[in-house]
Design an enzyme around this catalytic site. Structure first.
Site, PDB file in Angstrom:
ATOM      1  NE  ARG A  69      52.220   2.870   8.416  1.00 46.82           N
ATOM      2  CZ  ARG A  69      51.528   1.832   7.962  1.00 46.82           C
ATOM      3  NH1 ARG A  69      51.058   0.923   8.794  1.00 46.82           N
ATOM      4  NH2 ARG A  69      51.306   1.655   6.668  1.00 46.82           N
ATOM      5  CE1 TYR A  73      45.750   6.551  -4.107  1.00 45.47           C
ATOM      6  CE2 TYR A  73      43.649   5.919  -5.077  1.00 45.47           C
ATOM      7  CZ  TYR A  73      44.951   5.609  -4.732  1.00 45.47           C
ATOM      8  OH  TYR A  73      45.443   4.352  -5.007  1.00 45.47           O
TER       9      TYR A  73
END
Ligand code: AKB
Length: 319
Positions: free
Chosen positions: A36, A142
């Site tokens: 991004r 995670y």
């Protein structure tokens, strides 16, 4: 010219590290990469590479051509989002790290930084003052990826001499960037609500204490770790890294010292289960011993700085 690359430069930590690295080495010596475009004008003054950190071919090309002295590999999916997309989280968190470790093994990078997390700990770990070599017992994808990543880092160091360094970050709280997808995100949101005189509904329960750190401490500690002599780095998995420990009720109380009317409610959701599995505080004496780590900012100091900075930002964006 010392050249540094920050991968994941649009994220909460990425933005802050880029700003600090630009101040240290100069804008031109820092390259930034992300999938991004960073929403920060100052970050974008550095050369920007549009990069998918899981794409082995492109990563290999960029790292071989770049010959960076330091690479900060921060691209990751955090704990809460990772539980919604477990395979995507595993894919991103592992491939991005292995692509960088491979490039370092080839000799194209001198030093690598990779963030681990308190998410490597779990229900089997003691809750308070967790030692450096405590049992790792992650319950989230995670956390599993961070545990595996830590061992990959040590493996590349021991087998191939790769100089990779890592910290087990607690929840990070800053005002220049917003977190996304983590279990500790409430501790940033709460200040942004408070300065707008809005009540805040916290997704963790009132007394859920967790390890936390003010961003300026986290960035300083990261740069200190990376500047330390290679031989002083004895932990090649990841260092316990401690700042402060507080619960939502405690941060609410510290906000009320400045804004007595601040209203805080509790509506624990799925993130509470993750938080319950994590410890309350860490023993970071190995970091103190090896590279002189010491945190400087406590909860009351952080609250003062956060309220001032978030208020200034709110006035700026609404005027
Ligand atoms: C998260 O909440 O997932 C992160 C972390 C503690 O690693 N902030």
């Amino acid at each position: 010219m010392s050249k540094t690359l920050v991968i994941g430069a649009s994220g909460q930590l990425g933005i802050e590290l880029v700003l600090a690295l630009q101040a240290k080495h100069g804008v031109g010596s820092v390259h930034v990469a992300d999938i991004r475009v960073p929403e920060n004008e100052q970050v974008l003054k550095s050369y920007f590479l549009h990069l998918d950190a899981t794409d082995e071919e492109t990563m290999t090309k960029v790292l071989e051509e770049g010959r960076y002295v330091e690479v900060y590999q921060l691209a990751a999916m955090l704990s809460a989002t990772g539980e919604k997309k477990p395979l995507a989280a595993w894919d991103l968190n592992m491939k991005s790290l292995l692509n960088v470790l491979e490039a370092a093994r080839e000799g194209w990078i001198e030093r690598v930084f990779w963030p681990s997390s308190i998410a490597v700990f779990g229900p089997g770990t003691q809750k308070k003052n967790v030692p450096q070599d405590a049992l790792l017992d992650p319950t989230t994808v995670y956390g599993i990826s961070k545990q595996s990543g830590e061992y990959w880092c040590r493996y590349y160091h021991e087998k191939f001499g790769v100089d990779v360094r890592s910290l087990r970050y607690p929840g990070l709280i800053g005002h220049r960037s917003n977190p996304g997808g983590g279990t500790t995100d409430y501790a940033v949101e709460i200040y942004n609500f408070a300065v707008q005189d809005l009540p805040y509904s916290c997704f963790l329960k009132a007394d859920q204490a967790l390890p936390m750190m003010f961003m300026d401490d986290a960035v300083r500690g990261t740069l200190e770790l990376m500047a330390a002599p290679r031989d002083s780095i004895r932990v090649r998995t990841s260092y316990n890294f401690s700042g402060m420990s507080f619960s939502p009720a405690e941060v609410g109380e510290s906000i009320r010292q400045h804004l007595p009317e601040f209203a805080l409610e509790y509506a624990p959701d799925h993130r509470q289960d993750i938080a319950s599995s994590w410890p309350e505080s860490l023993d970071d004496s190995a970091a103190l011993h090896d590279w002189a780590w010491e945190s400087r900012i406590d909860l009351s100091e952080m609250t003062k700085v956060m309220l001032e900075a978030c208020r200034a930002k709110t006035i700026h964006t609404t005027s």
